[in-house]
Scaffold this motif. Structure first.
Motif, PDB file in Angstrom:
ATOM      1  N   GLN A  30       0.831  -1.205   0.000  1.00 28.07           N
ATOM      2  CA  GLN A  30       0.000   0.000   0.000  1.00 28.07           C
ATOM      3  C   GLN A  30       0.869   1.259   0.000  1.00 28.07           C
ATOM      4  O   GLN A  30       0.540   2.250  -0.661  1.00 28.07           O
ATOM      5  N   ALA A  31       1.982   1.215   0.723  1.00 34.73           N
ATOM      6  CA  ALA A  31       2.895   2.362   0.754  1.00 34.73           C
ATOM      7  C   ALA A  31       3.529   2.595  -0.610  1.00 34.73           C
ATOM      8  O   ALA A  31       3.649   3.741  -1.067  1.00 34.73           O
ATOM      9  N   ILE A  32       3.915   1.522  -1.284  1.00 36.60           N
ATOM     10  CA  ILE A  32       4.489   1.640  -2.631  1.00 36.60           C
ATOM     11  C   ILE A  32       3.453   2.252  -3.569  1.00 36.60           C
ATOM     12  O   ILE A  32       3.759   3.150  -4.356  1.00 36.60           O
ATOM     13  N   ALA A  33       2.207   1.773  -3.482  1.00 36.20           N
ATOM     14  CA  ALA A  33       1.138   2.302  -4.329  1.00 36.20           C
ATOM     15  C   ALA A  33       0.919   3.790  -4.067  1.00 36.20           C
ATOM     16  O   ALA A  33       0.754   4.586  -5.002  1.00 36.20           O
ATOM     17  N   LEU A  34       0.949   4.189  -2.802  1.00 38.85           N
ATOM     18  CA  LEU A  34       0.772   5.600  -2.455  1.00 38.85           C
ATOM     19  C   LEU A  34       1.932   6.440  -2.975  1.00 38.85           C
ATOM     20  O   LEU A  34       1.731   7.529  -3.520  1.00 38.85           O
ATOM     21  N   GLN A  35       3.146   5.920  -2.848  1.00 34.75           N
ATOM     22  CA  GLN A  35       4.318   6.638  -3.351  1.00 34.75           C
ATOM     23  C   GLN A  35       4.244   6.783  -4.877  1.00 34.75           C
ATOM     24  O   GLN A  35       4.522   7.849  -5.419  1.00 34.75           O
ATOM     25  N   LEU A  36       3.830   5.725  -5.555  1.00 36.23           N
ATOM     26  CA  LEU A  36       3.665   5.792  -7.012  1.00 36.23           C
ATOM     27  C   LEU A  36       2.563   6.775  -7.396  1.00 36.23           C
ATOM     28  O   LEU A  36       2.682   7.499  -8.391  1.00 36.23           O
ATOM     29  N   GLU A  37       1.498   6.803  -6.616  1.00 41.50           N
ATOM     30  CA  GLU A  37       0.391   7.735  -6.882  1.00 41.50           C
ATOM     31  C   GLU A  37       0.878   9.183  -6.794  1.00 41.50           C
ATOM     32  O   GLU A  37       0.536  10.013  -7.633  1.00 41.50           O
ATOM     33  N   GLN A  38       1.705   9.474  -5.791  1.00 39.59           N
ATOM     34  CA  GLN A  38       2.247  10.825  -5.650  1.00 39.59           C
ATOM     35  C   GLN A  38       3.134  11.181  -6.843  1.00 39.59           C
ATOM     36  O   GLN A  38       3.042  12.268  -7.405  1.00 39.59           O
TER      37      GLN A  38
END
Length: 130
Positions: A30-38
């Motif tokens: 989930q953290a990777i996905a959030l970082q990619l989203e940013q």
């Protein structure tokens, strides 16, 4: 005397129960996905293109360490994952990740910390992981 020993024992038990728990692989994903989203939002604004259909799979954690950022404990997690983009055709790429995850004091939520270099100092952006 017995009350004093009971109070100490209770304090030790409560301290042990509230100890830092490492983030799960699902939380790391989930953290990777959030970082990619940013990152995606920044790229979309710069290029005028909106990327859709991002999928993160095969997250492998290779290193975990507890570090301190601004006097607070933070889990620094590194590893690899596969990223699939749905463009006109599917494109899958093997990537590495390096995330900083901070468990909130109440222990119910985590935050992704992203370092930002500003002139001669390092600041941290913080995002709630849902």
């Amino acid at each position: 005397m017995v009350r004093w020993l009971m109070a100490i024992a209770l304090f030790v038990l409560l301290t042990a129960c509230s100890g830092e728990v490492e983030p799960s692989n699902k939380l790391v994903q989930q953290a990777i996905a959030l970082q990619l989203e940013q990152t995606q939002q920044q790229l979309s604004q710069q290029l005028g293109v909106h990327l859709q259909g991002i999928e993160i799979r095969h997250v492998t954690v290779t290193q975990r360490e507890l570090v301190e950022i601004q006097s607070l404990p933070v889990s620094h997690v590194r590893g690899t994952y596969d990223l699939t983009l749905k463009l006109p055709r599917k494109v899958t790429q093997h990537n590495s990740f390096d995330v900083y995850l901070q468990r909130q004091q109440e222990g119910k939520t985590w935050r992704l910390l992203i370092p930002q270099a500003e002139k001669d100092k390092l600041t941290w952006l913080s995002y709630l992981i849902r």
